[in-house]
Design a protein around this motif. Structure first.
Motif, mmCIF file in Angstrom:
data_model
loop_
_atom_site.group_PDB
_atom_site.id
_atom_site.type_symbol
_atom_site.label_atom_id
_atom_site.label_comp_id
_atom_site.label_asym_id
_atom_site.label_seq_id
_atom_site.Cartn_x
_atom_site.Cartn_y
_atom_site.Cartn_z
ATOM 1 N N SER A 2 33.497 44.450 37.698
ATOM 2 C CA SER A 2 33.720 44.178 39.120
ATOM 3 C C SER A 2 35.183 43.810 39.308
ATOM 4 N N GLU A 3 35.836 44.477 40.268
ATOM 5 C CA GLU A 3 37.282 44.333 40.448
ATOM 6 C C GLU A 3 37.623 44.237 41.940
ATOM 7 N N ASN A 4 38.838 43.762 42.213
ATOM 8 C CA ASN A 4 39.436 43.861 43.556
ATOM 9 C C ASN A 4 38.604 43.206 44.654
ATOM 10 N N ILE A 5 37.959 42.089 44.348
ATOM 11 C CA ILE A 5 37.234 41.356 45.384
ATOM 12 C C ILE A 5 37.718 39.910 45.394
ATOM 13 N N SER A 6 37.563 39.251 46.536
ATOM 14 C CA SER A 6 37.895 37.845 46.672
ATOM 15 C C SER A 6 39.307 37.600 46.150
ATOM 16 N N ARG A 7 39.455 36.736 45.171
ATOM 17 C CA ARG A 7 40.757 36.428 44.568
ATOM 18 C C ARG A 7 40.828 37.155 43.228
#
Length: 369
Positions: A266-271
């Motif tokens: 999982s990448e490029n979400i939230s911080r």
């Protein structure tokens, strides 16, 4: 390559597009039971080669968001059977995401004090009951450090949840070890200050996750087991971890002999920090088995990951909320329905509106004279 079939360790998919897990909180109360509306929701999106369900707590103390479906009672099993049957009838496969949030909870949600690797709290909010009634975002409670007995019980809870999932008709389970939840709390230095065999060295910090994956694989077969990790996301933490990327690489080496269905990044979400291409190459060098990537992908960026062989499967989250026919829209280059502020407001809780009422695209038909 998006529309090519995929054949892995016992997992055969009609395309490489995956619906990523997304919390939607639409269960029947009391009991957090999956229902017919949920079956409709997942079936509407079953053009995906694989669907991964929303995070599903393995026990009451594992719960961190209200109204999420469980997998630890017979009512949960019976409810999920409606979902798996609906998805299979539509020709897709479905994995359940098994979830323990650890410290990212509140005692009114978990029914007791939340647990973690160590008794360390970060400022954080989760979806739970409000003092004035109803549901909304509430500050998490102070956690307690898990004992060895707690850890062994939690491994047993994951095994039972996996067995329950197979009894409910799932094709497999994905263990959530990302996004600052329980396993991530053990993997990272800031949240794990233990001095026993589950803390300190990298091998010790990954022991809980590796042992759980092995126990679940022994119970239901590695080809039915997957894991989600997020080494470049620091949601749930104050700062990034200087070792987490290496910890995950080392854990992958231990996972390889298990022949898992896939490892899900999982990448490029939230911080988050951007994933270097060199890291993707390192992953491929140490891990020979299927890899899935998710994180604000477009059709084009997903295709590039497949073409470069950095991923075997690509997962999409919010585009599936407003586009139940996302696969067809990609295939025919039809426009996507926007995921806007209204869609975001309807993510957690509620009824059919903003859940199963998004239409499929209707292409214009030209009538010849």
């Amino acid at each position: 390559m998006l529309f090519e079939t995929f054949n892995g360790y016992g997992l055969s998919l009609r395309n490489r597009i995956v619906m990523a897990p997304m919390t939607r909180s639409r269960t029947t109360q009391p009991g957090d039971v999956p229902n017919e509306m949920m079956a409709t929701y997942y079936q509407q999106r079953a053009d995906a080669g694989l669907i991964i369900t929303e995070g599903t707590p393995i026990s009451p103390v594992a719960r961190g968001y209200s109204l999420t479906p469980g997998i630890y009672t017979q009512a949960h099993i019976d409810g999920w059977r409606k979902v798996t049957q609906a998805v299979h009838d539509a020709g897709s496969k479905i994995f359940i995401q098994l979830w323990h949030v650890g410290r990212r909870s509140h005692h009114d949600i978990a029914g007791e004090q939340p647990v973690s690797a160590s008794a360390i709290k970060e400022p954080d909010q989760v979806f739970g009951p409000l003092p004035e009634g109803g549901f909304g975002m509430v500050e998490t409670s102070e956690p307690r450090a898990m004992t060895r007995e707690d850890i062994e019980q939690t491994i047993d809870d994951f095994v039972l949840a996996a067995e329950n999932a197979m009894a409910a008709g799932f094709d497999g389970v994905e263990i959530h070890a990302a996004h600052g939840y329980l396993f991530d709390q053990f993997l990272r230095i800031a949240s794990n200050q233990r001095t026993d065999e589950y803390g300190g060295s990298q091998d010790n910090r990954m022991r809980f996750l590796v042992n759980t994956l092995q126990a679940v694989s022994d119970a239901i077969g590695g080809q039915h087991v997957a894991v989600r990790v997020s080494p470049h996301v620091y949601e749930g933490f104050g700062d990034d971890d200087p070792e987490i990327a290496d910890v995950i690489l080392n854990a992958l080496e231990k996972m390889a002999p298990m022949n898992l269905a896939y490892v899900h990044f999982s990448e490029n979400i939230s911080r988050y920090t951007d994933v270097p291409e060199s890291y993707r190459q390192q992953v491929r060098a140490v891990y020979p088995n299927p890899v899935m990537v998710a994180g604000k992908l477009s059709k084009e960026s997903a295709q590039q990951l497949l073409l470069k062989q950095y991923a075997d499967l690509v997962a999409f989250g919010t585009p599936f909320v407003t586009n139940p026919d996302l696969v067809a829209r990609f295939r025919y280059s039809w426009p996507l329905a926007e995921f806007d502020a209204d869609a975001r407001l309807s993510l957690y809780g509620g009824g059919a509106e903003g859940y199963i009422d998004y239409p499929r695209y209707q292409p214009a038909v030209c009538n010849a004279e």
